[in-house]
Write an enzyme that holds these catalytic residues in place. Structure first.
Site, short mmCIF file in Angstrom:
data_model
loop_
_atom_site.label_atom_id
_atom_site.label_comp_id
_atom_site.label_asym_id
_atom_site.label_seq_id
_atom_site.Cartn_x
_atom_site.Cartn_y
_atom_site.Cartn_z
N LYS A 111 1.54 -10.15 -73.31
CA LYS A 111 2.26 -9.38 -74.33
C LYS A 111 3.67 -9.91 -74.54
O LYS A 111 4.18 -9.87 -75.66
CB LYS A 111 2.29 -7.90 -73.97
CG LYS A 111 0.90 -7.28 -74.08
CD LYS A 111 0.92 -5.80 -74.33
CE LYS A 111 -0.49 -5.36 -74.71
NZ LYS A 111 -0.62 -3.96 -74.96
N LYS A 194 -10.05 -10.58 -76.30
CA LYS A 194 -10.62 -9.23 -76.31
C LYS A 194 -10.29 -8.51 -77.61
O LYS A 194 -9.27 -8.79 -78.24
CB LYS A 194 -10.16 -8.43 -75.08
CG LYS A 194 -8.87 -7.70 -75.23
CD LYS A 194 -8.63 -6.73 -74.10
CE LYS A 194 -7.29 -6.06 -74.39
NZ LYS A 194 -7.23 -4.64 -74.23
N LYS A 197 -6.25 -3.39 -80.50
CA LYS A 197 -5.63 -2.67 -81.61
C LYS A 197 -4.56 -3.52 -82.28
O LYS A 197 -4.32 -3.41 -83.47
CB LYS A 197 -4.91 -1.42 -81.10
CG LYS A 197 -5.78 -0.36 -80.50
CD LYS A 197 -4.92 0.89 -80.30
CE LYS A 197 -5.32 1.63 -79.03
NZ LYS A 197 -4.66 1.09 -77.83
N1 AQP Z 1 -11.85 -4.87 -75.90
C1 AQP Z 1 -12.03 -3.91 -75.00
N2 AQP Z 1 -13.20 -3.79 -74.34
C2 AQP Z 1 -13.40 -2.80 -73.42
N3 AQP Z 1 -12.45 -1.90 -73.11
C3 AQP Z 1 -11.26 -1.99 -73.76
N4 AQP Z 1 -10.13 -1.26 -73.70
C4 AQP Z 1 -9.21 -1.75 -74.55
N5 AQP Z 1 -9.71 -2.81 -75.20
C5 AQP Z 1 -10.99 -2.98 -74.72
C6 AQP Z 1 -9.97 -0.12 -72.82
O1 AQP Z 1 -9.49 0.97 -73.59
C7 AQP Z 1 -8.60 1.74 -72.78
C8 AQP Z 1 -7.34 1.99 -73.51
O2 AQP Z 1 -6.63 0.81 -73.75
P1 AQP Z 1 -5.12 0.91 -74.26
O3 AQP Z 1 -5.08 1.22 -75.68
O4 AQP Z 1 -4.36 1.85 -73.45
O5 AQP Z 1 -4.55 -0.49 -73.98
P2 AQP Z 1 -5.14 -1.90 -74.16
O6 AQP Z 1 -6.11 -2.18 -73.08
O7 AQP Z 1 -3.97 -2.80 -74.21
O8 AQP Z 1 -5.93 -1.81 -75.56
P3 AQP Z 1 -5.66 -2.57 -76.86
O9 AQP Z 1 -6.61 -2.14 -77.88
O10 AQP Z 1 -5.63 -4.05 -76.57
O11 AQP Z 1 -4.24 -2.05 -77.28
P4 AQP Z 1 -2.94 -2.86 -77.63
O12 AQP Z 1 -3.36 -3.84 -78.67
O13 AQP Z 1 -1.99 -1.83 -78.12
O14 AQP Z 1 -2.51 -3.50 -76.35
C9 AQP Z 1 -8.42 1.00 -71.46
O15 AQP Z 1 -9.26 1.57 -70.49
C10 AQP Z 1 -8.88 -0.38 -71.78
O16 AQP Z 1 -9.40 -1.06 -70.66
#
Ligand code: AQP
Length: 330
Positions: A111, A194, A197
């Site tokens: 990040k 992966k 969002k």
């Molecule tokens: N691609 C994924 N596959 C499986 N699990 C996922 N999670 C996120 N992306 C995937 C799981 O969703 C939960 C919440 O995640 P988060 O929003 O708190 O943070 P993150 O993991 O950083 O998700 P994003 O979508 O990638 O958000 P941004 O872009 O804001 O950083 C967690 O349990 C995560 O494992």
């Protein structure tokens, strides 16, 4: 006693990865454990953000929790900033966490990217706040996607350090629950990244609020390879394998069953069936999210009530911690 804690950041639209990796597990566990599910708004401010979007996204993610099947009479749903334990305990734990442990965290490296010196202290300390979120409720089980494994290991190390340093057996060591076929859903544009969002391309993900046409278009445009058949090979066919994984998770079956089912199909036909399945499973969730989003008063009420119940659990734990650490607690 078993207790579950997990959270999702209100940083944008909930997507299929959040749903299959986390939300679906949350719902499955809500009757077997005392469950606390949190919209982690304090984590969402570790990157540059817009206050109005944070407010909207907090309500939208809450609507997603409810629409996916979480029932506030059977579990606690609240937003993190409404329970001060998270911030207080995070500071105390940060004083026990060696910098060397944080330097190993891959999410910070990803990040912060090349502009590491511009990244906030909050982003660097994110995993300590996450440890406080979990152990501040004495949570024993944490359903998460694969990407959170490293942070969970750190939370266990921090809990262990606290116990060791103060000679107590106070915090249970939380167990990650990383189960199901889709613990790491990949981007539809790049099978090595992966689904996220914050990916700039909306075509990289299926949002829970996408309508039928959008879902169909995104799967049609999803990157694949020139092989015509439906075979699973994560190394050589990462994008195709990701779609097979998604199908298996949505259908509550296994990758092998999906491969057997589509043994004689063309990949384009498989994509059409995948679209039908995704619309069948996600359509009602998206519809319910839209309905709930039109009623912010109800959503805010759920969060208010959840925060009250979360505080009732967290406050005595916070008090114990302060006593153990030597603070004068009147
Ligand atoms: N691609 C994924 N596959 C499986 N699990 C996922 N999670 C996120 N992306 C995937 C799981 O969703 C939960 C919440 O995640 P988060 O929003 O708190 O943070 P993150 O993991 O950083 O998700 P994003 O979508 O990638 O958000 P941004 O872009 O804001 O950083 C967690 O349990 C995560 O494992």
């Amino acid at each position: 006693m078993n207790r579950v804690f997990s959270g999702i950041q209100p940083t944008g639209s909930l997507h299929l990865g959040n749903y299959l990796g986390a939300l679906k597990r949350f719902v499955e566990m809500q009757d077997d454990y005392g469950c606390i599910y949190c919209i982690v708004d304090l984590h969402a401010i570790t990157m540059p953000y817009d206050p109005a979007e944070l407010r909207a996204s907090t309500r939208e993610v809450t609507a997603g929790f409810l629409a996916a099947g979480l029932d506030p009479s059977r579990c606690i749903v609240f937003n993190q900033s409404q329970c001060t334990m998270h911030m207080r305990l995070a500071w105390m734990l940060s004083c026990l966490t060696p910098l060397g442990w944080l330097n190993r965290m891959t999410q910070f490296k990803e990040k912060a990217g090349k502009k590491r010196d511009n990244a906030s202290l909050g982003l660097y300390g994110y995993p300590v706040l996450q440890a406080a979120d979990i152990i501040g409720y004495h949570a024993t089980h944490v359903p998460v996607g694969e990407d959170q494994k490293q942070h969970l290991e750190l939370a266990r190390d921090i809990a262990g350090t606290f116990n060791h340093q103060f000679g107590v057996e106070y915090f249970p060591l939380p167990e990650p629950v990383i189960t199901g076929e889709a613990t790491r859903v990949m981007s539809l544009r790049d099978g090595t990244k992966k689904m996220s969002k914050s990916d700039e391309s909306d075509y990289s993900r299926i949002n829970l609020t996408d309508d039928r046409d959008t879902i169909a278009k995104k799967f049609r445009k999803a990157r694949t390879d020139s092989e015509p058949g439906v075979t699973y090979d994560a190394e050589n066919r990462p994008e195709a394998s990701n779609l097979i994984t998604i199908y298996a998770a949505l259908a509550d079956s296994t990758r092998q069953q999906v491969v057997d089912q589509f043994a004689s199909a063309q990949f384009s036909d498989f994509k059409k069936q995948l679209t039908e399945l995704a619309v069948e499973k996600l359509g009602p969730v998206g519809e319910e999210m839209k309905r709930l989003s039109a009623d912010p008063g109800h959503v805010d009420g759920v969060l208010r009530d959840g925060a009250e119940r979360a505080n009732q659990i967290a406050e005595p734990i916070q008090r114990d911690v302060e006593e153990i650490m030597g603070f004068l607690v009147p």
